[in-house]
Design a protein around this motif. Structure first.
Motif, PDB file in Angstrom:
ATOM      1  N   ILE A 107       0.852  -1.185   0.000  1.00  0.00           N
ATOM      2  CA  ILE A 107       0.000   0.000   0.000  1.00  0.00           C
ATOM      3  C   ILE A 107       0.889   1.236   0.000  1.00  0.00           C
ATOM      4  N   VAL A 108       0.530   2.204  -0.851  1.00  0.00           N
ATOM      5  CA  VAL A 108       1.214   3.499  -0.909  1.00  0.00           C
ATOM      6  C   VAL A 108       0.165   4.571  -0.641  1.00  0.00           C
ATOM      7  N   VAL A 109       0.239   5.216   0.510  1.00  0.00           N
ATOM      8  CA  VAL A 109      -0.753   6.229   0.882  1.00  0.00           C
ATOM      9  C   VAL A 109      -0.453   7.535   0.144  1.00  0.00           C
ATOM     10  N   VAL A 110      -1.491   8.116  -0.456  1.00  0.00           N
ATOM     11  CA  VAL A 110      -1.303   9.368  -1.198  1.00  0.00           C
ATOM     12  C   VAL A 110      -2.133  10.516  -0.623  1.00  0.00           C
ATOM     13  N   ARG A 111      -3.071  10.201   0.290  1.00  0.00           N
ATOM     14  CA  ARG A 111      -3.895  11.254   0.891  1.00  0.00           C
ATOM     15  C   ARG A 111      -4.443  10.780   2.224  1.00  0.00           C
ATOM     16  N   GLY A 112      -4.420  11.653   3.219  1.00  0.00           N
ATOM     17  CA  GLY A 112      -5.017  11.339   4.500  1.00  0.00           C
ATOM     18  C   GLY A 112      -4.146  10.433   5.363  1.00  0.00           C
ATOM     19  N   THR A 113      -4.791   9.847   6.376  1.00  0.00           N
ATOM     20  CA  THR A 113      -4.109   8.950   7.315  1.00  0.00           C
ATOM     21  C   THR A 113      -4.847   7.622   7.356  1.00  0.00           C
ATOM     22  N   ILE A 114      -4.118   6.544   7.141  1.00  0.00           N
ATOM     23  CA  ILE A 114      -4.705   5.202   7.117  1.00  0.00           C
ATOM     24  C   ILE A 114      -4.005   4.332   8.155  1.00  0.00           C
ATOM     25  N   MET A 115      -4.787   3.807   9.093  1.00  0.00           N
ATOM     26  CA  MET A 115      -4.281   2.816  10.039  1.00  0.00           C
ATOM     27  C   MET A 115      -4.342   1.462   9.342  1.00  0.00           C
ATOM     28  N   ALA A 116      -3.182   0.830   9.197  1.00  0.00           N
ATOM     29  CA  ALA A 116      -3.122  -0.435   8.470  1.00  0.00           C
ATOM     30  C   ALA A 116      -2.286  -1.437   9.242  1.00  0.00           C
ATOM     31  N   GLY A 117      -2.617  -2.707   9.074  1.00  0.00           N
ATOM     32  CA  GLY A 117      -1.845  -3.721   9.767  1.00  0.00           C
ATOM     33  C   GLY A 117      -2.216  -5.121   9.329  1.00  0.00           C
ATOM     34  N   PHE A 118      -1.426  -6.086   9.811  1.00  0.00           N
ATOM     35  CA  PHE A 118      -1.702  -7.487   9.513  1.00  0.00           C
ATOM     36  C   PHE A 118      -1.389  -8.347  10.725  1.00  0.00           C
TER      37      PHE A 118
END
Length: 206
Positions: A107-118
């Motif tokens: 994943i490449v974030v381009v806008r905002g804030t994303i909480m991500a995990g596995f």
């Protein structure tokens, strides 16, 4: 005499489209290793271009949408071991726990804030709040998630190590089917009210 013949043979092999790519023939059935190849005479530049990664409509239950450019939508990636997608998350949007059995994801974030995990196979959790320019990888087959962790819409581009990585969303696998509620209750340790509520919300029966 041998060298000229070898040169002509090598030239013919190197100029053969069949050795370069296998553009998906979407009219043919898909097999375990992908689509059959379209004949080279029918291949055009448009098979190698996808123009659909525009902002998606997030007015749904999850307030999220993934726009995919897998082999079914982007025939040129068939057989190449890669594909892409776009993720859009409205405020409060979430992509629930899910897996891609066919490939790893970046994943490449381009806008905002994303909480991500596995979650690893040892049940260890790796998660972080990602901002524009941050990149994270999710290993093949492991449960992972993305949540909009900000107060504005968020977007990201996704890359996969497969032209058709597959998808199984945990919530839908558990509650959007006709498996009897008693079995779901027993295997998830949820009570009957919770199971029936989730089945009703996600379209399951039983």
């Amino acid at each position: 005499m041998f060298l000229p013949i070898l040169f002509v043979l090598c030239f013919r092999l190197s100029s053969s489209d069949a050795l370069d790519f296998c553009v998906a023939d979407l009219k043919a059935p898909q097999g375990p290793i992908g689509y059959a190849c379209k004949t080279s005479e029918l291949v055009t530049v448009n098979d190698f271009v996808f123009s659909g990664l525009r902002e998606g409509n997030t007015s749904n239950l999850m307030k999220a949408v993934v726009t995919s450019a897998f082999s079914a939508q982007f025939p040129g990636v068939n057989g190449l071991g890669v594909s892409v997608a776009r993720l859009d998350l409205a405020v409060g949007g979430v992509v629930p726990m899910h897996t891609h059995p066919g490939g790893s994801e970046i994943i490449v974030v381009v806008r905002g804030t994303i909480m991500a995990g596995f979650v690893s196979s040892a049940n260890k959790v790796y998660y972080k709040a990602l901002r524009s320019g941050d990149v994270m990888v999710f290993p093949q087959g492991l449960l992972h998630f993305q949540i909009n962790a900000g107060k504005t819409p968020a977007s990201a581009y996704l890359s996969f190590g497969s032209p058709s990585p597959g998808l199984q969303v945990l919530d839908f696998a558990l509650f959007a089917n006709d498996l009897p509620s008693d079995i779901v209750k027993t295997t998830t340790f949820l009570d009957d009210v919770q199971v029936k509520k989730l089945k009703g919300l996600l379209g399951g029966t039983g």
